[in-house]
Design a protein around this motif. Structure first.
Motif, short mmCIF file in Angstrom:
data_model
loop_
_atom_site.label_atom_id
_atom_site.label_comp_id
_atom_site.label_asym_id
_atom_site.label_seq_id
_atom_site.Cartn_x
_atom_site.Cartn_y
_atom_site.Cartn_z
N ILE A 128 0.64 -1.13 0.10
CA ILE A 128 -0.16 -0.14 0.02
C ILE A 128 0.80 1.21 -0.23
O ILE A 128 1.79 1.42 0.82
N ALA A 129 0.52 2.15 -1.04
CA ALA A 129 1.38 3.36 -0.99
C ALA A 129 0.99 4.42 0.17
O ALA A 129 -0.14 4.39 0.33
N GLU A 130 1.97 5.17 0.66
CA GLU A 130 1.55 6.09 1.61
C GLU A 130 1.08 7.42 0.96
O GLU A 130 0.47 8.27 1.88
N ASP A 131 1.56 7.73 -0.39
CA ASP A 131 1.11 8.98 -0.63
C ASP A 131 -0.14 9.11 -1.66
O ASP A 131 -0.17 9.78 -2.68
N VAL A 132 -1.04 8.38 -1.22
CA VAL A 132 -2.27 8.11 -1.82
C VAL A 132 -3.28 9.58 -1.61
O VAL A 132 -3.35 9.76 -0.32
#
Length: 128
Positions: A56-60
Motif C-alpha cells: 500500500i502506498a503512503e502518498d495516495v
C-alpha cells in the motif's frame, strides 16, 4: 500533506529496507508469479483470501482510496506493508502508471524475499 505527517491509515512505520524488499517481491512476482494491480483488484484478492502480501502506498490522495485495506488485511490475517510512493509500485509490477496498491498472489521466484518481509512485518506490528 507534510512529509513528516503520515496519513491516518498507516498503522506502523515501515523501515526503508523493508519497503525496498517489498518492491523487489512485487518485481519478482510480476515476472514469475501472480500480482493483482490497483486497489479494486487488491481488495478482491484480500476478500477471497488469496493475497500473500498487500503493498500500500503512503502518498495516495485522497487517503480513503486505500484506508480500508489495512483493516481488511487484519481481519483476514494477510500481511501488508506501507511503501513511500505509488510511483514505484507501478514500475515494480511492470506497468507505466503509478498505482495505489498491489497484492501478491504468488511470489514466484520472490517467495524467499516474501518470507523475510512477512517475518519482519509481524515483528514491526507487534512493536507498534
Amino acid at each position: 500533506m507534510t512529509p513528516d505527517k503520515k496519513p491516518y491509515y498507516i498503522k506502523f512505520e515501515t523501515p526503508k529496507e523493508v519497503s525496498e524488499a517489498a518492491y523487489e517481491v512485487l518485481r519478482q512476482a510480476s515476472r514469475t508469479g501472480k500480482v493483482r494491480k490497483g486497489t479494486n483488484e487488491s481488495t478482491k484478492a484480500i476478500e477471497r483470501g488469496v493475497a500473500k502480501l498487500v503493498v500500500i502506498a503512503e502518498d495516495v490522495t485522497p487517503p480513503e482510496v486505500v484506508a480500508h485495506l489495512p483493516i481488511l488485511c487484519d481481519e483476514r490475517k494477510i500481511p501488508y506493508v506501507f511503501v513511500p510512493s505509488k510511483d514505484q509500485i507501478g514500475p515494480a509490477i511492470g506497468i507505466d502508471v503509478s498505482t495505489a496498491s498491489a497484492a501478491v498472489l504468488d511470489a514466484g521466484e520472490g517467495s524467499q524475499i516474501l518470507e523475510q518481509v512477512t517475518q519482519e512485518l509481524s515483528r514491526l506490528k507487534k512493536s507498534a
